[in-house]
Design a protein around this motif. Sequence first.
Motif, PDB file in Angstrom:
ATOM      1  N   TYR A  70     -39.462  19.165  22.171  1.00 44.90           N
ATOM      2  CA  TYR A  70     -40.250  18.768  23.339  1.00 44.90           C
ATOM      3  C   TYR A  70     -41.501  17.984  22.948  1.00 44.90           C
ATOM      4  CZ  TYR A  70     -37.192  20.937  26.650  1.00 44.90           C
ATOM      5  OH  TYR A  70     -36.101  21.208  27.420  1.00 44.90           O
ATOM      6  N   SER A  71     -42.043  18.278  21.751  1.00 44.34           N
ATOM      7  CA  SER A  71     -43.186  17.479  21.293  1.00 44.34           C
ATOM      8  C   SER A  71     -42.768  16.031  21.067  1.00 44.34           C
ATOM      9  CB  SER A  71     -43.754  18.060  19.997  1.00 44.34           C
ATOM     10  OG  SER A  71     -44.531  19.176  20.306  1.00 44.34           O
ATOM     11  N   LEU A  72     -41.600  15.875  20.426  1.00 46.09           N
ATOM     12  CA  LEU A  72     -41.097  14.518  20.202  1.00 46.09           C
ATOM     13  C   LEU A  72     -40.841  13.822  21.536  1.00 46.09           C
ATOM     14  CD1 LEU A  72     -38.600  15.050  17.257  1.00 46.09           C
ATOM     15  CD2 LEU A  72     -40.629  13.631  17.227  1.00 46.09           C
TER      16      LEU A  72
ATOM     17  N   SER B 247     -44.566  10.857  27.495  1.00 48.10           N
ATOM     18  CA  SER B 247     -45.923  11.158  27.974  1.00 48.10           C
ATOM     19  C   SER B 247     -45.906  11.961  29.274  1.00 48.10           C
ATOM     20  CB  SER B 247     -46.760   9.896  28.184  1.00 48.10           C
ATOM     21  OG  SER B 247     -46.915   9.240  26.971  1.00 48.10           O
ATOM     22  N   ASN B 248     -44.906  12.805  29.427  1.00 49.89           N
ATOM     23  CA  ASN B 248     -44.820  13.654  30.612  1.00 49.89           C
ATOM     24  C   ASN B 248     -45.420  15.024  30.284  1.00 49.89           C
ATOM     25  OD1 ASN B 248     -44.130  15.125  32.791  1.00 49.89           O
ATOM     26  ND2 ASN B 248     -41.916  14.839  32.611  1.00 49.89           N
ATOM     27  N   ILE B 249     -46.465  15.432  31.037  1.00 54.65           N
ATOM     28  CA  ILE B 249     -47.179  16.671  30.720  1.00 54.65           C
ATOM     29  C   ILE B 249     -46.249  17.892  30.735  1.00 54.65           C
ATOM     30  CG2 ILE B 249     -48.916  18.264  31.629  1.00 54.65           C
ATOM     31  CD1 ILE B 249     -50.308  16.206  30.195  1.00 54.65           C
ATOM     32  N   ALA B 250     -45.214  17.859  31.583  1.00 51.27           N
ATOM     33  CA  ALA B 250     -44.289  18.991  31.627  1.00 51.27           C
ATOM     34  C   ALA B 250     -43.656  19.245  30.261  1.00 51.27           C
ATOM     35  CB  ALA B 250     -43.217  18.738  32.676  1.00 51.27           C
ATOM     36  N   ASP B 251     -43.347  18.180  29.520  1.00 55.20           N
ATOM     37  CA  ASP B 251     -42.793  18.335  28.172  1.00 55.20           C
ATOM     38  C   ASP B 251     -43.750  19.071  27.259  1.00 55.20           C
ATOM     39  OD1 ASP B 251     -40.351  17.145  28.577  1.00 55.20           O
ATOM     40  OD2 ASP B 251     -41.113  15.133  28.174  1.00 55.20           O
TER      41      ASP B 251
ATOM     42  N   SER C 217     -45.554  23.843  24.181  1.00 54.87           N
ATOM     43  CA  SER C 217     -46.571  24.838  23.830  1.00 54.87           C
ATOM     44  C   SER C 217     -46.084  26.246  24.115  1.00 54.87           C
ATOM     45  CB  SER C 217     -47.863  24.549  24.592  1.00 54.87           C
ATOM     46  OG  SER C 217     -47.657  24.746  25.958  1.00 54.87           O
ATOM     47  N   GLN C 218     -45.356  26.445  25.219  1.00 54.39           N
ATOM     48  CA  GLN C 218     -44.906  27.805  25.517  1.00 54.39           C
ATOM     49  C   GLN C 218     -43.815  28.261  24.553  1.00 54.39           C
ATOM     50  OE1 GLN C 218     -46.688  29.674  27.498  1.00 54.39           O
ATOM     51  NE2 GLN C 218     -47.896  27.843  27.791  1.00 54.39           N
ATOM     52  N   SER C 219     -42.932  27.351  24.138  1.00 55.49           N
ATOM     53  CA  SER C 219     -41.943  27.728  23.124  1.00 55.49           C
ATOM     54  C   SER C 219     -42.654  28.141  21.848  1.00 55.49           C
ATOM     55  CB  SER C 219     -40.997  26.576  22.804  1.00 55.49           C
ATOM     56  OG  SER C 219     -40.580  25.942  23.954  1.00 55.49           O
TER      57      SER C 219
ATOM     58  N   ILE D  19     -39.775  31.835  31.393  1.00 54.66           N
ATOM     59  CA  ILE D  19     -40.691  32.431  32.378  1.00 54.66           C
ATOM     60  C   ILE D  19     -42.114  31.917  32.152  1.00 54.66           C
ATOM     61  CG2 ILE D  19     -41.719  34.597  33.160  1.00 54.66           C
ATOM     62  CD1 ILE D  19     -39.009  35.896  32.501  1.00 54.66           C
ATOM     63  N   ALA D  20     -42.523  31.903  30.881  1.00 55.71           N
ATOM     64  CA  ALA D  20     -43.875  31.428  30.558  1.00 55.71           C
ATOM     65  C   ALA D  20     -44.058  29.982  31.007  1.00 55.71           C
ATOM     66  CB  ALA D  20     -44.129  31.559  29.062  1.00 55.71           C
ATOM     67  N   ILE D  21     -43.015  29.184  30.781  1.00 55.05           N
ATOM     68  CA  ILE D  21     -43.080  27.767  31.178  1.00 55.05           C
ATOM     69  C   ILE D  21     -43.215  27.651  32.691  1.00 55.05           C
ATOM     70  CG2 ILE D  21     -41.705  25.649  31.369  1.00 55.05           C
ATOM     71  CD1 ILE D  21     -40.513  26.478  28.595  1.00 55.05           C
TER      72      ILE D  21
END
Lengths: 237, 219
Positions: A59-61, A67-71, A76-78, A214-216
């Motif tokens: 998801y970082s890649l 540049s989508n904040i959802a990614d 970060s949650q993973s 769930i965290a996401i």
Amino acid sequence: MKKNWWKIVCVVLLFYTVIAGFMMDVPRKPILNETIRNQYFHVCMWFGMLALMSISLYYSLRFLKTSNIADDVYASQSANVAILYGVLGLITGSIWAKYTWSEWPTFSLKGWWINDVKLNGAAICMLIYFAYTLLRNSLDDDTKRAKVSAVYNVFAYVLMIVFLLIVPRLTDSLHPGNGGNPGFAKYDLDNKMRMVFWPAVLAWILLGLWIASIAIRVKLLNAKKLNLIDLSPLDQE
Amino acid sequence: MVIAEVKALIKKEIKTEWQQRYAFGGMLLYIASTVFVCKLSFNTIDSPLTWSALFWIIMLFAAVNAVTKSFLAENAGRTLYLYTLASAQSIIVAKIIYNSLLMLLLSVICFGVYALLLGNPVTNSWLFFATVIVGNLGFASLLTMVSAIAAKAANNFSLMAILSFPIMLPLILTLIKLTKFAIDGIALSVCIKYLLTAFCINIIIVVLAYMLFPYLWRD
């Protein structure tokens, strides 16, 4: 319900892991004895951690590309759940080591931490991902935080893999599977253990994905409340 | 990336360094005083492992000190101006090359002071020489990239250490092992594997920095 089949698989497999893991017969090995059952829990934690870190990397890649904040939220949650798994792996490992390694007369150090390559490798993974969270917390601006931490995530993940591949070859290790110690691959030949072990790996990875999802969702809803991102495509799911 | 750009940028880095000679003097003083503290605390070092570990730890901190400022010291306006003149890849490559040169100079001085005060047990000088070169290139490229990351955040000096030390470990451990080999006079055929490992880590770092930096610089 159709989309949640994997959660049912996860619960069933976890029950199977715990019940079969404790009830089924295991090979009797010197020193290890019954502690060999820890393989169903401890080793799976590292599988789960690496799986979640790889997802975070993916998801970082993807963030760097889109540049989508959802990614960034996914990444970060993973990573956070990977840290949780890592801590659990360290705890299960050190409890196990206390009852196997520390009893060895050749050890002067009878503590809960032994200077060993695999243990240090695990500690390094933790340090890297703690640094990742710290880096995230020290940046205020959302886009900037997402970009900088994505770059660090990619950079650190690759070097962490390098560490995990190289350093065990530099020195001998006490850990099962190294330096003449009977290891993971050897027990794996035992069919009965393999029947519990691989389902257990799958179960723990699925559980990690579940926690992360769930965290996401919580993070995304929070962001939506603050109108940070447009979530209309996700609502249709 | 354009070679001419890189050359010009390296020249610019050297000129800036020359204008701020006190910073370089500060680094020299840092090395001298650290080695002196080690001399007073250890007096003599018998174990090759301790000698090489201590040498690389001193080099590590010197490197963090020297390289941190490569992005932190630049003010925002000048950085922006720089990015309009040259491509991001040229900038990171120039910074890496310049910092490598700086680190090589520092390591020679550091080794001189270290050997003067704590003795020089190295028997295989060529291997040690190669290790120092490979190690400093790695330190310089990794820290340059991390300093670019840390420069984006507040409280960046401590962040620099937190971000870089864990990912530097594979390199440092390989270097300490190689230095120990150089002291023990182990045959080159055994060491070449480790030297190649350290070299490959360098390549990985540089390639990653080259690919990732363009995403980083734009605010």
